[in-house]
Design a protein around this motif. Structure first.
Motif, PDB file in Angstrom:
ATOM      1  N   UNK A 159       0.702  -0.973  -0.154  1.00  0.00           N
ATOM      2  CA  UNK A 159      -0.022   0.104  -0.126  1.00  0.00           C
ATOM      3  C   UNK A 159       0.724   1.227   0.089  1.00  0.00           C
ATOM      4  N   UNK A 160       1.085   1.976  -0.936  1.00  0.00           N
ATOM      5  CA  UNK A 160       1.603   3.376  -1.245  1.00  0.00           C
ATOM      6  C   UNK A 160       0.556   4.284  -1.799  1.00  0.00           C
ATOM      7  N   UNK A 161       1.081   5.550  -1.718  1.00  0.00           N
ATOM      8  CA  UNK A 161       0.219   6.556  -2.560  1.00  0.00           C
ATOM      9  C   UNK A 161       0.027   6.224  -3.781  1.00  0.00           C
ATOM     10  N   UNK A 162       1.303   5.956  -4.320  1.00  0.00           N
ATOM     11  CA  UNK A 162       1.395   5.992  -6.039  1.00  0.00           C
ATOM     12  C   UNK A 162       0.408   4.698  -6.271  1.00  0.00           C
ATOM     13  N   UNK A 163       0.575   3.624  -5.780  1.00  0.00           N
ATOM     14  CA  UNK A 163      -0.238   2.325  -6.046  1.00  0.00           C
ATOM     15  C   UNK A 163      -1.712   2.694  -5.964  1.00  0.00           C
ATOM     16  N   UNK A 164      -2.143   3.217  -4.826  1.00  0.00           N
ATOM     17  CA  UNK A 164      -3.577   3.755  -4.684  1.00  0.00           C
ATOM     18  C   UNK A 164      -4.047   4.739  -5.857  1.00  0.00           C
ATOM     19  N   UNK A 165      -3.154   5.495  -6.470  1.00  0.00           N
ATOM     20  CA  UNK A 165      -3.495   6.294  -7.468  1.00  0.00           C
ATOM     21  C   UNK A 165      -3.763   5.560  -8.681  1.00  0.00           C
TER      22      UNK A 165
END
Length: 255
Positions: A159-165
């Motif tokens: 879970x990272x901001x980039x993957x969530x985006x």
């Protein structure tokens, strides 16, 4: 009291577990749910040689994949079929199978990343939700151990901001194509009949719209972080989100 013929091992709020639970309910198959919180689910899964849930136990038979559970329910249940009957000579997947596979492989993992990205950023809210969701002794263990659990979930699903985006973009694309498919007025994704395509879309996207009919408690919107409320409102306002809510209101057969 007679024992239920089937046992379903779950993480109760998991959308893949909701998929299996919905199929069992659709086919009027009585079952006992054996619920575990994340990480604790290994206690139920490992004896069957698996690390993930749902797992359906039917006597000596174990079915350990949500799609396989849908096929099993079609074989033994009394509801309308979720998959079309096909000849052994049919090599190409039909529309139901194509939608179901895409939702299973692309939508479900994307929803998990997007929702956990919000939940893990609000530790106290998520800890309290999991404490309330956990059965028995797990409630006592989860509160002091939530920091470790939070790290394990974040690492397990990257879970990272980039993957969530990127996951949000994938969801938006699928929602747009679902809406386009339904724009001709058909009641279900592949025509006039509720199928595995609809059930899989409904269950795997369910946490995005938080339907009251979901088969387990979802993170409550009352007192929820603004980010979770916004996420839910945005998806409820889409044509595909409205379709999701209709599916739960009209087709989510309860036990």
């Amino acid at each position: 009291m007679l024992a239920m013929p089937y046992a379903l091992i779950t993480i109760p709020f998991s959308h893949f577990c909701e998929k299996a639970r919905w199929a069992l309910n659709h086919h009027r198959l009585g079952f006992e749910e054996q619920a575990y919180l994340p990480l604790f689910h290994l206690i139920g899964a490992l004896p069957s040689g698996q690390r993930s849930v749902p797992i359906l136990k039917a006597g000596e038979k174990t079915v350990g994949d949500s799609t396989d559970i849908l096929h099993f329910c079609d074989q033994v249940g009394s509801g309308t079929r979720l998959f079309a009957e096909r000849s052994l000579d049919d090599a190409e997947p039909d529309a139901i199978e194509t939608w179901e596979e895409e939702f299973d492989q692309r939508l479900g993992p994307a929803v998990r990343v997007v929702v956990y990205d919000v939940l893990l950023a609000h530790a106290a809210y998520t800890r309290d939700f999991m404490v309330e969701s956990g059965p028995g002794w797990q409630r006592q263990a989860i509160r002091p151990g939530f920091g470790m659990l939070r790290q394990a979930i974040s690492k397990s699903y990257a879970i990272t901001p980039a993957r969530a985006q990127r996951a949000r973009g994938r969801i938006d694309d699928i929602f747009a194509r679902v809406a386009q498919t339904l724009a001709d007025g058909r009641p279900y994704l592949t025509g006039d009949t509720f199928s595995a395509a609809d059930l899989t879309f409904g269950s795997l996207a369910g946490p995005l719209v938080s339907p009251a009919e979901y088969g387990a408690a979802l993170p409550p919107l009352e007192g929820a972080p603004d980010a979770l409320k916004r996420l839910t409102e945005e998806f409820r306002a889409t044509a595909a989100g409205e379709y999701l809510l209709r599916l739960y209101a009209n087709d989510r057969i309860q036990a």
